[in-house]
Design a protein around this motif. Structure first.
Motif, PDB file in Angstrom:
ATOM      1  N   UNK A  12       0.840  -1.203   0.000  1.00 26.84           N
ATOM      2  CA  UNK A  12       0.000   0.000   0.000  1.00 26.84           C
ATOM      3  C   UNK A  12       0.876   1.254   0.000  1.00 26.84           C
ATOM      4  N   UNK A  13       2.033   1.195   0.651  1.00 22.41           N
ATOM      5  CA  UNK A  13       2.975   2.329   0.622  1.00 22.41           C
ATOM      6  C   UNK A  13       3.469   2.539  -0.807  1.00 22.41           C
ATOM      7  N   UNK A  14       3.840   1.441  -1.467  1.00 25.10           N
ATOM      8  CA  UNK A  14       4.305   1.535  -2.861  1.00 25.10           C
ATOM      9  C   UNK A  14       3.205   2.077  -3.767  1.00 25.10           C
ATOM     10  N   UNK A  15       1.976   1.612  -3.559  1.00 25.12           N
ATOM     11  CA  UNK A  15       0.846   2.099  -4.365  1.00 25.12           C
ATOM     12  C   UNK A  15       0.637   3.598  -4.170  1.00 25.12           C
ATOM     13  N   UNK A  16       0.647   4.050  -2.918  1.00 25.24           N
ATOM     14  CA  UNK A  16       0.436   5.473  -2.640  1.00 25.24           C
ATOM     15  C   UNK A  16       1.566   6.325  -3.198  1.00 25.24           C
ATOM     16  N   UNK A  17       2.783   5.843  -3.122  1.00 23.17           N
ATOM     17  CA  UNK A  17       3.918   6.572  -3.687  1.00 23.17           C
ATOM     18  C   UNK A  17       3.761   6.697  -5.203  1.00 23.17           C
ATOM     19  N   UNK A  18       3.383   5.605  -5.861  1.00 28.77           N
ATOM     20  CA  UNK A  18       3.184   5.637  -7.314  1.00 28.77           C
ATOM     21  C   UNK A  18       2.035   6.572  -7.690  1.00 28.77           C
ATOM     22  N   UNK A  19       0.943   6.533  -6.918  1.00 31.45           N
ATOM     23  CA  UNK A  19      -0.183   7.438  -7.197  1.00 31.45           C
ATOM     24  C   UNK A  19       0.243   8.898  -7.022  1.00 31.45           C
ATOM     25  N   UNK A  20       1.033   9.159  -5.983  1.00 35.16           N
ATOM     26  CA  UNK A  20       1.518  10.521  -5.746  1.00 35.16           C
ATOM     27  C   UNK A  20       2.379  11.008  -6.899  1.00 35.16           C
ATOM     28  N   UNK A  21       3.278  10.152  -7.375  1.00 34.58           N
ATOM     29  CA  UNK A  21       4.124  10.540  -8.517  1.00 34.58           C
ATOM     30  C   UNK A  21       3.297  10.743  -9.779  1.00 34.58           C
ATOM     31  N   UNK A  22       2.312   9.878  -9.995  1.00 33.73           N
ATOM     32  CA  UNK A  22       1.469  10.008 -11.188  1.00 33.73           C
ATOM     33  C   UNK A  22       0.605  11.270 -11.128  1.00 33.73           C
ATOM     34  N   UNK A  23       0.295  11.746  -9.938  1.00 33.17           N
ATOM     35  CA  UNK A  23      -0.576  12.915  -9.781  1.00 33.17           C
ATOM     36  C   UNK A  23       0.162  14.232 -10.011  1.00 33.17           C
ATOM     37  N   UNK A  24       1.481  14.206 -10.051  1.00 32.88           N
ATOM     38  CA  UNK A  24       2.233  15.448 -10.261  1.00 32.88           C
ATOM     39  C   UNK A  24       2.143  15.828 -11.740  1.00 32.88           C
ATOM     40  N   UNK A  25       1.567  16.975 -12.035  1.00 32.30           N
ATOM     41  CA  UNK A  25       1.449  17.398 -13.439  1.00 32.30           C
ATOM     42  C   UNK A  25       2.825  17.666 -14.054  1.00 32.30           C
ATOM     43  N   UNK A  26       2.880  17.573 -15.366  1.00 37.36           N
ATOM     44  CA  UNK A  26       4.139  17.744 -16.099  1.00 37.36           C
ATOM     45  C   UNK A  26       4.733  19.133 -15.877  1.00 37.36           C
ATOM     46  N   UNK A  27       3.897  20.185 -15.822  1.00 35.81           N
ATOM     47  CA  UNK A  27       4.436  21.533 -15.647  1.00 35.81           C
ATOM     48  C   UNK A  27       5.090  21.688 -14.271  1.00 35.81           C
ATOM     49  N   UNK A  28       4.564  21.020 -13.235  1.00 37.56           N
ATOM     50  CA  UNK A  28       5.200  21.083 -11.917  1.00 37.56           C
ATOM     51  C   UNK A  28       6.496  20.266 -11.883  1.00 37.56           C
ATOM     52  N   UNK A  29       6.565  19.241 -12.677  1.00 37.77           N
ATOM     53  CA  UNK A  29       7.790  18.428 -12.745  1.00 37.77           C
ATOM     54  C   UNK A  29       8.947  19.269 -13.309  1.00 37.77           C
ATOM     55  N   UNK A  30       8.605  20.219 -14.174  1.00 40.90           N
ATOM     56  CA  UNK A  30       9.630  21.067 -14.785  1.00 40.90           C
ATOM     57  C   UNK A  30       9.975  22.274 -13.915  1.00 40.90           C
ATOM     58  N   UNK A  31       9.140  22.580 -12.959  1.00 41.76           N
ATOM     59  CA  UNK A  31       9.378  23.721 -12.069  1.00 41.76           C
ATOM     60  C   UNK A  31      10.626  23.450 -11.232  1.00 41.76           C
ATOM     61  N   UNK A  32      11.542  24.427 -11.188  1.00 37.17           N
ATOM     62  CA  UNK A  32      12.811  24.282 -10.457  1.00 37.17           C
ATOM     63  C   UNK A  32      12.587  24.005  -8.972  1.00 37.17           C
ATOM     64  N   UNK A  33      11.544  24.559  -8.389  1.00 40.63           N
ATOM     65  CA  UNK A  33      11.270  24.350  -6.968  1.00 40.63           C
ATOM     66  C   UNK A  33      10.803  22.918  -6.697  1.00 40.63           C
ATOM     67  N   UNK A  34      10.151  22.305  -7.649  1.00 44.68           N
ATOM     68  CA  UNK A  34       9.574  20.966  -7.462  1.00 44.68           C
ATOM     69  C   UNK A  34      10.490  19.845  -7.948  1.00 44.68           C
TER      70      UNK A  34
END
Length: 183
Positions: A82-104
């Motif tokens: 369940x920890x692995x599932x939640x981590x994967x869901x959290x990563x999948x929920x990060x939008x592409x524009x936030x992934x490119x943001x220097x702060x994120x």
């Protein structure tokens, strides 16, 4: 009958009477010997059975010990899924524009590194993620949640809602899947 014949018959009777106790003793000894032989055979058989049973118990104990070592972490591994599932869901929920943001970027890189480390730990302990998409539904490994219209043959897994995992050669958690339905 002559006196001589009578004497011979008497002598024969006396010899037979004298030999009768010896024959009786011999027969009794033979019977005791046969009885002892039968008891010995029974004892040998009992020892063989006991030896075989001891070997079976030892083999069973060795197998149970090996299984206990191999699968002792099953409950803990199930909880970590369940920890692995939640981590994967959290990563999948990060939008592409936030992934490119220097702060994120640092946060995203840290989460991805945590995910890779978790997968490496799973691998070291024999926990493997099952591949399901495109496979035929197998109730031993998949739990069908719904049917979808699809170009795939009926009974083929077309969507995965939750990944399934194996620990060594045993099912740890079935995959929750959507299956193609016949059209």
């Amino acid at each position: 009958m002559s006196d001589n014949d009578t004497n011979q018959a008497q002598d024969l009777r006396e010899e037979t009477a004298a030999a009768a106790p010896e024959v009786a003793e011999h027969d009794a000894a033979d019977a005791r010997f046969d009885k002892l032989e039968a008891e010995l055979a029974e004892s040998k058989q009992a020892v063989l059975y006991a030896h075989a049973e001891a070997q079976n118990i030892r083999r069973r104990a060795e197998k149970e010990t090996a299984d206990a070592r191999a699968y002792a972490s099953t409950a803990f591994a199930r909880d970590l899924l369940s920890v692995a599932d939640n981590l994967a869901r959290g990563l999948d929920a990060i939008p592409a524009d936030l992934r490119e943001d220097e702060k994120m970027k640092g946060l995203v890189a840290g989460l991805e590194a945590t995910g890779r480390e978790l997968e490496a730990v799973f691998q070291r302990h024999g926990i493997k993620k099952m591949t399901t998409i495109g496979e035929k539904l197998d109730p031993n490994f998949h739990q069908a949640m719904f049917e979808l219209p699809s170009d795939e043959p009926a009974g083929t897994v077309v969507q995965e809602m939750q990944s399934g995992y194996m620990i060594k050669d045993r099912l740890l958690r079935p995959a929750l899947v959507g299956v193609a339905k016949a059209q």
